[in-house]
Scaffold this active site. Structure first.
Site, PDB file in Angstrom:
ATOM      1  N   CYS A 191      -2.214   3.088  -4.359  1.00 45.04           N
ATOM      2  CA  CYS A 191      -2.483   1.891  -3.556  1.00 45.04           C
ATOM      3  C   CYS A 191      -1.681   1.856  -2.266  1.00 45.04           C
ATOM      4  O   CYS A 191      -2.181   1.405  -1.222  1.00 45.04           O
ATOM      5  CB  CYS A 191      -2.205   0.639  -4.394  1.00 45.04           C
ATOM      6  N   ASP A 238      -8.619  -5.192   0.422  1.00 47.88           N
ATOM      7  CA  ASP A 238      -7.977  -4.264  -0.509  1.00 47.88           C
ATOM      8  C   ASP A 238      -8.681  -2.912  -0.419  1.00 47.88           C
ATOM      9  O   ASP A 238      -9.746  -2.710  -1.021  1.00 47.88           O
ATOM     10  CB  ASP A 238      -8.043  -4.803  -1.936  1.00 47.88           C
ATOM     11  N   HIS A 269       1.114  -3.558  -6.961  1.00 54.58           N
ATOM     12  CA  HIS A 269      -0.027  -3.219  -6.105  1.00 54.58           C
ATOM     13  C   HIS A 269       0.309  -3.552  -4.662  1.00 54.58           C
ATOM     14  O   HIS A 269       1.148  -4.419  -4.377  1.00 54.58           O
ATOM     15  CB  HIS A 269      -1.257  -4.016  -6.554  1.00 54.58           C
TER      16      HIS A 269
END
Length: 666
Positions: free
Chosen positions: A417, A477, A461
């Site tokens: 991520c 995202d 994250h």
């Protein structure tokens, strides 16, 4: 020299050392090694004195020991007013006191210090294992106090039994005080070591940081909702915003980190929020992080004391989170807010900042988009499509060189991520779109039995936010474009083959172990909500349920009734015990016979057997010899042979007074 009646019983010395050991044991990993060694050497010296092989140290040796101890503390700790040096000072007090354990007063002082050291355990941890260990410490220290009476009291069974009885008797009073005593805040605050955070999300991010967090399954957040629960794709628990990039690492930057002067609103945003109620209300129980940032969804407001909101929609605490901390949150989705978003010049510059050089290919791609006249949302859409077509989501990405963004976007195209969020924000900034990296946690495991969301370390994250004119900051995202199952189902589902592959034992793949682990977390959750987070608000709610109205008169009546009930229960228990411990019927009947013989002038001597007593009666009171023989024979059969007929005969013989036996033969 202490008087003989004040001297320390030799048998109690080992108890004092045992009490010191159990109180210090959890601190051994935190204390400097020289303190542990010095404490052990002091015990060895005192034991040698106990055996008569050495003498107690003189004043000069004691003065030298004190000087060395103070110098060691000064060299080991940079600041004195903190928890760690204070615990070390207590350990040094143990060490020095062991060199002069002579009287009961010395023992009492040493054991009093042991109680204080045991209490410091709960400053570090308030978990169930620590609670049980604290009870063990109290049991051993109280047993050491009981052992100061002498040899009989120092026996392990006697000392521990008396200690256990005292603690059990004190438990009802402790529970009563826990319920009714005012929940005051600390009268003083002792700083703790904040050098190492316990939760993994730190104040900066580089490629590989979040990948390492995926190897830990430690709980971080427990979230319970008052009303609707957000769907998985909305469970973004933001904690930090990274606005500065130095070419390798993202960090908060000046005026963003509240520790460096960023403006924080302490419970004053209410007037700027819509009158329509928030979509989500929830309570977060956060594990210790030794950092001030808290975690919540976007646009939060908290009424918890000491919690404030930053300008970039985050929650922070006035002091670092050194232990579990519970806070209430209300969240308004950004689309429900009516205030017109405005991006100031300083904030725009901060969120467009890039190093002067580096990552030329990414800059060239961004320049092409900007030259095409594309808006922020269209540039973002093209970049996300690029991720979706060519990239792989993996927990084991290859290492990146100096131009990390270029190498990731155009060469390796494999990442976690932080790779996606960092490269996305860099490209958007290069295209002239204000953007920033947001770090926190995403998702969580829903615990149905207790109705709360469990967020673990591997849920860490990183995602992005871009500024869209007229709409303000919008969450994007990039990881979701590559691996939507990571957002919907969690990391374990998105990277099943790579998840926790470095674990020594793959216990996460065993369903029974996962169930046990979840059950243990539920127990901890109940423990924290029922005991640790029992603050003044919860206390008032409990007292209202018990009393109806909280007033001084009703509170005094409640306490008095509880104390009276406790005393009545204690008296009833003593009566029950006394009834249970009554001697057998045959022994009680023979004791009644002995009382009659005493009034007749024949007193049974202590420890005198019934047969010996009958022989002495024959010599001194011949007129009572025959009845004494008959009663003795009947008693022996009833007591030792459990003969019911003999017991009935004993009752018949005792119905007749002894005066009748004096006048006539039986």
């Amino acid at each position: 020299m202490a008087r003989s009646k004040e001297l320390l019983p030799r048998e109690s010395l080992l108890w004092i050392f045992a009490a010191q050991f159990v109180a210090l044991l959890p601190h051994f990993a935190r204390l400097p090694l020289w303190i542990v060694c010095a404490w052990a050497f002091a015990i060895y010296w005192r034991l040698e004195v106990y055996r008569g092989r050495r003498d107690l140290p003189g004043r000069l040796v004691k003065l030298l020991a004190i000087t060395l101890a103070v110098a060691g503390l000064a060299l080991s700790y940079r600041r004195w007013f903190a928890l760690e040096p204070m615990v070390a000072l207590l350990a040094v007090s143990f060490t020095l006191k062991n060199l002069e354990l002579v009287s009961r007063r010395d023992a009492f002082l040493s054991l009093l210090l042991a109680y204080f050291v045991a209490a410091t355990l709960f400053v570090y941890e308030q978990t169930i294992p620590y609670a049980f260990y604290g009870v063990l410490c109290a049991l051993v220290i109280t047993a050491a106090l009981a052992a100061q009476s002498g040899s009989f009291s120092a026996r392990p069974r006697r000392a521990l039994g008396l200690s256990a009885k005292l603690l059990v008797q004190a438990a009802p009073l402790m529970l009563l005080l826990f319920i009714v005593m005012p929940r005051l805040g600390p009268l003083w605050a002792v700083p703790q070591d904040a050098s190492g955070a316990r939760t993994g999300v730190s104040d900066s991010m580089a490629p590989g940081d979040f990948t390492r967090l995926s190897k830990s399954d430690s709980p971080v957040l427990r979230i319970s909702f008052d009303g609707p629960v957000p769907p998985p794709e909305q469970r973004y628990w933001r904690g930090l915003v990274y606005s500065h990039f130095d070419g390798r690492r993202w960090s908060q930057g000046f005026s963003v980190d509240p520790r460096q002067g960023a403006e924080v609103e302490w419970n004053s945003r209410q007037q700027r929020l819509p009158e329509v109620g928030p979509r989500y209300r929830y309570q977060v129980i956060q594990e210790a992080s030794n950092a001030p940032w808290l975690f919540a969804m976007a646009r939060p407001l908290s009424d918890t004391r000491g919690v404030g909101e930053t300008a970039d929609d985050r929650l922070v605490k006035k002091t670092p989170v050194h232990s579990r901390f519970a806070y209430e949150v209300r969240t308004w989705p950004r689309e429900t807010l009516t205030d017109a978003p405005v991006l100031g010049n300083a904030e725009r510059r901060r969120n467009l900042q890039l190093p002067a050089t580096g990552n030329a290919r990414t800059r060239a791609w961004a320049a092409e988009q900007r030259a095409a006249g594309l808006g922020a949302e269209e540039i973002s859409r093209r970049l996300l499509n690029f991720y979706n077509r060519s990239f792989v989501y993996t927990l084991n990405p290859p290492a990146l060189g100096a131009d990390s963004v270029d190498e990731f976007l155009f060469d390796s195209q494999q990442g976690f991520c932080e790779h996606f969020a960092g490269s996305y924000v860099f490209a958007m900034r290069a295209a002239g779109v204000p953007a920033r990296v947001v770090a926190g946690y995403q998702g969580g495991e829903w615990v149905e039995q207790e109705a709360y969301l469990l967020v673990r370390e591997y849920d860490a994250h990183a995602w992005a936010e871009i500024w869209v004119p007229g709409r303000g900051w919008q969450r994007v995202d990039p990881t979701a474009a590559v691996s939507p199952e990571r957002i919907r189902d969690g990391l374990q589902s998105a990277a099943e083959e790579e998840f926790m592959q470095d674990a020594l034992l793959p216990l996460h793949r065993i369903s029974v172990f996962n169930q046990l682990r979840l059950q243990w977390d539920m127990i901890n959750y109940r423990w924290y909500r029922a005991v640790i987070s029992f603050d003044s608000d919860r206390q008032q709610n409990l007292l209202r349920r018990l009393l109806g109205e909280v007033s001084l008169a009703r509170l005094a009546l409640f306490v008095g009734a509880a104390i009276a009930a406790g005393l009545a229960g204690a008296l009833l228990w003593l009566w029950f015990i006394s009834r249970r411990t009554r001697p057998p019927v045959a022994i009680r009947l023979y004791q009644k016979f002995c009382q009659r013989m005493a009034r007749a002038g024949m007193v049974r001597r202590p420890g005198e057997a019934p047969r010996d007593f009958a022989r002495r009666v024959r010599e001194e009171k011949p007129q009572l010899a025959e009845v004494t023989e008959r009663i003795t024979r009947a008693f022996e059969k009833a007591a030792y042979c459990e003969d019911p007929a003999a017991e009935q005969q004993l009752r018949r013989l005792l119905r007749r007074p002894l005066t009748r036996y004096r006048t006539r033969k039986v």
